[in-house]
Design a protein around this motif. Structure first.
Motif: not given
Length: 137
Positions: A31, A80-81, A83-85, A87, A90, A93, A97
């Motif tokens: 992060y 994981y979600f 991490g994608r949501l 900003e 990070h 993969g 996660a």
């Protein structure tokens, strides 16, 4: 901890500790700043309160078939979600996660046991006289 707000703060702090620990241990998780960590904790708290019960309900046969290991996959999916949501947070993969979710779960388990209040002493059974209730004549 009878106060609901204090209980919520303690749970969020434990979650933040678990996420921060996973960024140190797991190579694919990082992060950018402390405010990002706060947002990640809020997003994961929301996911755990809203999405996780629905995912547990719909994947119950899978969870039973895997003897509970499916819950780990659900936690990793939510991690994981997040991490994608968010900003600045990070997750490289799904493997990262998985490890991150495991570290967060273990941190939560150990810290919850550590912060649990001590058990109350058992009350004497009702209707039975105490041993020191002896009348001397």
């Amino acid at each position: 901890m009878n106060n609901a707000f204090v209980n919520l703060l303690v749970r969020c702090t434990i979650l933040a500790l678990g996420v921060a620990l996973s960024t140190v241990i797991v190579p694919g998780i990082s992060y950018d700043s402390f405010p990002t960590l706060v947002v990640v904790v809020l997003v994961l708290s929301f996911f755990n309160a809203v999405l996780k019960p629905l995912l547990l309900l719909f994947s119950l046969p899978f969870i039973i078939l895997t003897m509970g290991i499916g819950i780990w996959f659900i936690n990793a999916l939510l991690f994981y979600f997040a991490g994608r949501l968010v900003e600045g947070f990070h997750v490289a993969g799904f493997g990262s996660a998985l490890w991150g979710a495991l570290i967060v779960s273990l941190t939560n388990m150990f810290m919850s046991q550590f912060l649990k209040p001590p058990p109350k002493p058992p009350a004497p059974p009702a209707g039975r006289p105490k041993a020191d209730d002896v009348i001397d004549i």
